[in-house]
Design a protein around this motif. Structure first.
Motif, PDB file in Angstrom:
ATOM      1  N   GLU A 399       0.857  -1.376  -0.008  1.00 42.00           N
ATOM      2  CA  GLU A 399       0.130  -0.053  -0.084  1.00 42.00           C
ATOM      3  C   GLU A 399       0.824   1.251   0.106  1.00 42.00           C
ATOM      4  N   LEU A 400       0.594   2.281  -0.918  1.00 40.06           N
ATOM      5  CA  LEU A 400       1.329   3.449  -0.976  1.00 40.06           C
ATOM      6  C   LEU A 400       0.631   4.565  -0.201  1.00 40.06           C
ATOM      7  N   LYS A 401       1.072   5.498   0.604  1.00 40.01           N
ATOM      8  CA  LYS A 401       0.463   6.476   1.402  1.00 40.01           C
ATOM      9  C   LYS A 401       1.273   7.694   1.004  1.00 40.01           C
ATOM     10  N   GLU A 402       0.539   8.643   0.517  1.00 43.11           N
ATOM     11  CA  GLU A 402       1.088   9.838  -0.178  1.00 43.11           C
ATOM     12  C   GLU A 402       2.051  10.657   0.989  1.00 43.11           C
ATOM     13  N   GLY A 403       3.181  10.858   0.535  1.00 45.01           N
ATOM     14  CA  GLY A 403       3.986  11.838   1.516  1.00 45.01           C
ATOM     15  C   GLY A 403       4.710  10.621   2.708  1.00 45.01           C
ATOM     16  N   GLN A 404       4.637   9.447   2.720  1.00 42.42           N
ATOM     17  CA  GLN A 404       5.154   8.656   3.710  1.00 42.42           C
ATOM     18  C   GLN A 404       5.987   7.710   3.130  1.00 42.42           C
ATOM     19  N   PRO A 405       7.008   7.312   3.954  1.00 43.32           N
ATOM     20  CA  PRO A 405       7.855   6.086   3.522  1.00 43.32           C
ATOM     21  C   PRO A 405       6.989   4.885   2.982  1.00 43.32           C
ATOM     22  N   ILE A 406       7.517   3.999   2.266  1.00 39.92           N
ATOM     23  CA  ILE A 406       6.981   2.672   1.793  1.00 39.92           C
ATOM     24  C   ILE A 406       7.402   1.632   2.689  1.00 39.92           C
ATOM     25  N   THR A 407       6.501   1.065   3.434  1.00 39.04           N
ATOM     26  CA  THR A 407       6.661   0.039   4.343  1.00 39.04           C
ATOM     27  C   THR A 407       6.015  -1.394   3.754  1.00 39.04           C
ATOM     28  N   ALA A 408       6.542  -2.444   4.214  1.00 39.09           N
ATOM     29  CA  ALA A 408       6.203  -3.613   3.991  1.00 39.09           C
ATOM     30  C   ALA A 408       6.673  -4.595   4.951  1.00 39.09           C
ATOM     31  N   SER A 409       5.878  -5.555   5.225  1.00 36.59           N
ATOM     32  CA  SER A 409       6.297  -6.624   6.179  1.00 36.59           C
ATOM     33  C   SER A 409       5.715  -8.071   5.773  1.00 36.59           C
ATOM     34  N   GLY A 410       6.697  -9.016   6.212  1.00 34.28           N
ATOM     35  CA  GLY A 410       6.189 -10.490   6.002  1.00 34.28           C
ATOM     36  C   GLY A 410       6.675 -11.479   7.080  1.00 34.28           C
ATOM     37  N   PRO A 411       6.164 -12.527   7.251  1.00 31.23           N
ATOM     38  CA  PRO A 411       6.415 -13.407   8.207  1.00 31.23           C
ATOM     39  C   PRO A 411       7.872 -13.905   8.453  1.00 31.23           C
ATOM     40  N   LYS A 412       8.328 -13.977   9.289  1.00 28.98           N
ATOM     41  CA  LYS A 412       9.626 -14.754   9.514  1.00 28.98           C
ATOM     42  C   LYS A 412       9.408 -16.145   9.468  1.00 28.98           C
ATOM     43  N   PRO A 413      10.279 -16.985   8.622  1.00 20.52           N
ATOM     44  CA  PRO A 413       9.997 -18.288   8.427  1.00 20.52           C
ATOM     45  C   PRO A 413       9.808 -19.200   9.738  1.00 20.52           C
ATOM     46  N   ASP A 414       9.049 -20.116   9.735  1.00 18.53           N
ATOM     47  CA  ASP A 414       9.044 -20.976  11.017  1.00 18.53           C
ATOM     48  C   ASP A 414      10.001 -22.269  10.927  1.00 18.53           C
ATOM     49  N   ASN A 415      10.763 -22.155   9.384  1.00 19.42           N
ATOM     50  CA  ASN A 415      11.623 -23.289   9.495  1.00 19.42           C
ATOM     51  C   ASN A 415      12.431 -22.903   8.154  1.00 19.42           C
TER      52      ASN A 415
END
Length: 447
Positions: A399-415
């Motif tokens: 998701e892009l939000k005007e005037g804000q840094p671009i942030t993304a996250s994903g799950p840490k692997p279980d294995n």
């Protein structure tokens, strides 16, 4: 040579975070490469073999004699395409293996139409087969062994490969002055695999190179790369067996072996790479560790950009979940849009990024982009080991939000391990462009 026919794209031609370049003069290149390029070649020259109108463009086929190396005269086909009324001061020069064909001529015409500028494809890099029918990496390895045996620094095959590109630039300047009424002054140089290797070394050697697009040669800082590759892949890649079979890898710890790898490793010349660079890679390239770029990226000066193609190997052609080949359009368009920026003088997007881990353990990526992209995606892959060459990459929109840094996250692997990066979508005129961040590999047990 017929210049019309069905379009087939030569695989070897399929082809960021900017930083300020240093104001100081770059260091001199090591004497062995410089001396080989400077050596007089009285037999060097070129002539026009044929030409043909090609829709709104014209195609010429030149025959180039670049040098005599180890008693062998090197000759090359040199295809040149100029769209009607295209400016002549700058051009794209790709180096490739093989000889002229209608498919290569059509590919050059396709690129010339996309970038709206002249394009040349230098073929026969290297001249082969040689020395009992050896080709490609087997031939390079043979010349490395001959250097180790003799101490003659003219032996490494990369030297005549680079000199061929330098002689092609000389010839194209003379040709353009003769045929177009004015010389080409600057070149954007590119090539894939060992031709990408040649691209790096040419950029270090000749001030006429204004920008480069080295493709699928993710191995700068070679000694460290090979150590990292053994840890990541559980051994060296089978694709570099021509070198391991000859005792060149692991790199012997001898003065002459150290001298050899210093001469041919683009890492040696890194302070000279102040020109804009688009590094073009496939995320599933079997030659290299998935995160090999991280061992040299920070040390590269000047403007630099990354073009990863997910689910693509050494040919930069994407594949679907069933392994069926799709198209190389992503890498082609990324290269052409980069070149369009260089030719137009328009500034490229400015990107910076930071990978991290959130308090809940999830993986994070924060990006600053100016201007903001039209779209962005997070790419994620999982592997039981650090070897991601057969992993499947999947994306999710950011998701892009005007005037804000671009942030993304994903799950840490279980294995096992996870790898992730982002790409940002732009467009210059009618050309789409995806610029990427570095990727990060994280294990389930890592913090």
């Amino acid at each position: 040579m017929r210049l019309l026919g069905k379009l087939v794209l030569p695989l070897a031609l399929l082809l960021g975070a900017p930083v300020l370049s240093s104001a100081k003069e770059p260091p001199a290149i090591p004497a062995d490469l410089a001396n080989y390029i400077a050596k007089d070649e009285p037999g060097s020259g070129w002539k026009i073999e044929d030409s043909k109108d090609f829709g709104s463009a014209k195609v010429w086929r030149l025959k180039l004699t670049s040098q005599v190396w180890q008693g062998i005269t090197w000759t090359h086909d040199l295809l040149v395409v100029r769209p009607s009324d295209a400016p002549i001061g700058k051009m794209l020069l790709l180096n490739e293996g093989g000889s002229a064909s209608e498919q290569k001529a059509m590919y050059a015409a396709l690129l010339a139409g996309k970038i709206k500028a002249p394009v040349a494809i230098l073929l026969g890099i290297p001249n082969q087969p040689l020395f009992e029918n050896k080709r490609e990496d087997h031939l390079i390895a043979e010349t490395f062994v001959r250097y180790l045996d003799s101490g003659d620094s003219s032996w490494p095959l990369l030297f005549p490969m680079v000199k061929s590109v330098v002689k092609a630039m000389d010839s194209l300047q003379e040709f353009s002055k003769q045929e177009w009424g004015g010389p080409v002054e600057k070149f954007i140089v590119g090539g894939g695999s060992k031709r990408g290797w040649t691209t790096w070394l040419t950029a270090a050697s000749d001030p006429r190179v204004m920008a480069i697009t080295p493709m699928v040669i993710d191995v700068l800082n070679m000694r460290e790369q090979l150590t990292h590759q053994q840890k990541s892949l559980g051994g060296t890649s089978e694709e570099i067996s021509p070198y391991t079979e000859r005792g060149l890898v692991p790199i012997p710890d001898t003065p002459r072996a150290n001298s050899l790898w210093t001469m041919v490793d683009p890492w040696t010349y890194r302070e000279r790479f102040t020109m804009p660079k688009l590094i073009v890679l496939g995320n599933n390239d079997p030659y290299w560790s998935t995160d090999a770029l991280n061992l040299y990226w920070d040390a590269l000066p000047g403007e630099k950009y990354i073009s990863y193609t997910p689910n693509a190997g050494h040919d930069l052609t994407e594949r679907d979940a069933a392994g069926k080949k799709l198209t190389p359009d992503r890498s082609i368009n990324n290269v052409c849009s980069f070149i369009r920026y260089q030719l137009s003088g328009k500034p490229m997007p400015k990107l910076s990024w930071k990978h991290g881990t959130r308090p809940d353990g999830s993986l994070e990526l924060t990006i600053t982009a100016d201007p903001a992209p039209q779209q962005a995606r997070l790419w994620y892959a999982h592997s039981e080991t650090r070897d991601f060459r057969k992993a499947r990459w999947e994306s999710q929109p950011i998701e892009l939000k005007e005037g804000q840094p671009i942030t993304a996250s994903g799950p840490k692997p279980d294995n096992g391990f996870a790898a992730y990066y982002a790409d940002l979508g732009y467009q210059i005129d009618d050309l789409p462009q995806w610029l990427c961040t570095q990727l990060r590999v994280v294990g389930a047990d890592e913090k």
